[in-house]
Design a protein around this motif. Structure first.
Motif, PDB file in Angstrom:
ATOM      1  N   UNK A  31       0.831  -1.208   0.000  1.00 37.55           N
ATOM      2  CA  UNK A  31       0.000   0.000   0.000  1.00 37.55           C
ATOM      3  C   UNK A  31       0.864   1.255   0.000  1.00 37.55           C
ATOM      4  N   UNK A  32       1.945   1.221   0.764  1.00 32.13           N
ATOM      5  CA  UNK A  32       2.868   2.353   0.818  1.00 32.13           C
ATOM      6  C   UNK A  32       3.499   2.605  -0.549  1.00 32.13           C
ATOM      7  N   UNK A  33       3.902   1.530  -1.234  1.00 26.77           N
ATOM      8  CA  UNK A  33       4.530   1.677  -2.544  1.00 26.77           C
ATOM      9  C   UNK A  33       3.554   2.243  -3.582  1.00 26.77           C
ATOM     10  N   UNK A  34       2.272   1.860  -3.461  1.00 27.56           N
ATOM     11  CA  UNK A  34       1.277   2.229  -4.474  1.00 27.56           C
ATOM     12  C   UNK A  34       0.574   3.553  -4.187  1.00 27.56           C
ATOM     13  N   UNK A  35       0.845   4.173  -3.055  1.00 29.89           N
ATOM     14  CA  UNK A  35       0.074   5.350  -2.646  1.00 29.89           C
ATOM     15  C   UNK A  35       0.307   6.557  -3.542  1.00 29.89           C
ATOM     16  N   UNK A  36       1.380   6.554  -4.334  1.00 26.30           N
ATOM     17  CA  UNK A  36       1.654   7.699  -5.211  1.00 26.30           C
ATOM     18  C   UNK A  36       0.689   7.787  -6.380  1.00 26.30           C
ATOM     19  N   UNK A  37      -0.101   6.745  -6.606  1.00 27.34           N
ATOM     20  CA  UNK A  37      -1.200   6.820  -7.566  1.00 27.34           C
ATOM     21  C   UNK A  37      -2.499   6.627  -6.777  1.00 27.34           C
ATOM     22  N   UNK A  38      -3.210   7.734  -6.487  1.00 32.58           N
ATOM     23  CA  UNK A  38      -4.418   7.642  -5.652  1.00 32.58           C
ATOM     24  C   UNK A  38      -5.551   6.840  -6.266  1.00 32.58           C
ATOM     25  N   UNK A  39      -5.407   6.434  -7.532  1.00 36.53           N
ATOM     26  CA  UNK A  39      -6.467   5.632  -8.155  1.00 36.53           C
ATOM     27  C   UNK A  39      -6.284   4.142  -7.901  1.00 36.53           C
TER      28      UNK A  39
END
Length: 228
Positions: free
Chosen positions: A205-213
């Motif tokens: 989740x931390x890695x993917x948070x830079x894309x809010x979609x």
């Protein structure tokens, strides 16, 4: 010949493990202390680290954290007599890929070493990117290399992180049962494995948070869903 850095301060155990690994075709560099381990890591450039958690001048978790500051690829296995859930979680949070509880089978250690090395994660040819890239929102994901790219910035995932993300991706927009992940990747669904899975989901989740979609949604008590 793959090179193993073994950090173990019990002379008898260290000798047995080293002799067995050498007979299996590995080159083994042995260290007895945390400081010696760090020194030999920099000089020997091992293919994998096998770290005892408790050492005279430190612990395997601290070594792993130091290694992970500059090296996210080299696999790390912990050897531990600790059995508390938080200790297992700490191991994964510090950058470990796997762990074995003492006393352990030498054959099982060999199998786990071979499994991590067989991923061949250090080999990633740029020309293969277009064939292997999978879109996850704004991200590009390269599996099994475990490379996540956003705006030209690469994040190299651990083996287990990449495996979990791939499973979520294959079940995109559908719930992936928690027990399915545990039984496939850990071969059990006990409390220790469950806590480890929680850590990996939090990291993803931390890695993917830079894309809010892009979201990893928890379905309480059941599983997870990757949505984008």
């Amino acid at each position: 010949m793959s090179k193993i850095l073994l950090a173990e301060d019990e002379p008898a155990l260290a000798e047995i493990v080293k002799e067995t690994l050498v007979l299996k075709g590995f080159e083994v560099i042995h260290a007895q202390t945390a400081s010696d381990t760090i020194s030999k890591y920099h000089t020997s450039k091992p293919d994998i680290l096998v770290l005892d958690v408790m050492l005279p001048d430190g612990d395997g978790f601290s070594i792993s954290k130091q290694v992970r500051q500059t090296d996210t690829l080299t696999p790390i296995i912990f050897l531990t007599s600790k059995s508390l859930p938080n200790d297992v979680v700490t191991g994964f949070e510090s950058g470990g890929n796997d762990y074995l509880k003492k006393p352990f089978s030498i054959e099982e250690l060999v199998i786990r070493i071979k499994a991590l090395l067989s991923q061949n994660r250090l080999v990633f040819k740029p020309e293969e990117k277009e064939k292997q890239a999978i879109k996850i929102g704004l991200f590009q994901f390269y599996y099994p290399e475990g490379i996540l790219v956003l705006a030209g910035i690469q994040k190299v995932l651990t083996n287990r992180e990449a495996e979990i993300l791939q499973m979520l991706l294959l079940n995109r927009n559908n719930m992936l049962e928690r027990n399915t992940i545990l039984n496939i990747l850990w071969n059990n669904n006990d409390y220790f494995s469950g806590r480890s899975l929680d850590v990996f989901i939090t990291k993803l989740r931390k890695y993917l948070k830079d894309d809010p979609s892009v979201f990893i949604i928890s379905i309480r008590g059941q599983g997870y869903k990757l949505v984008y």
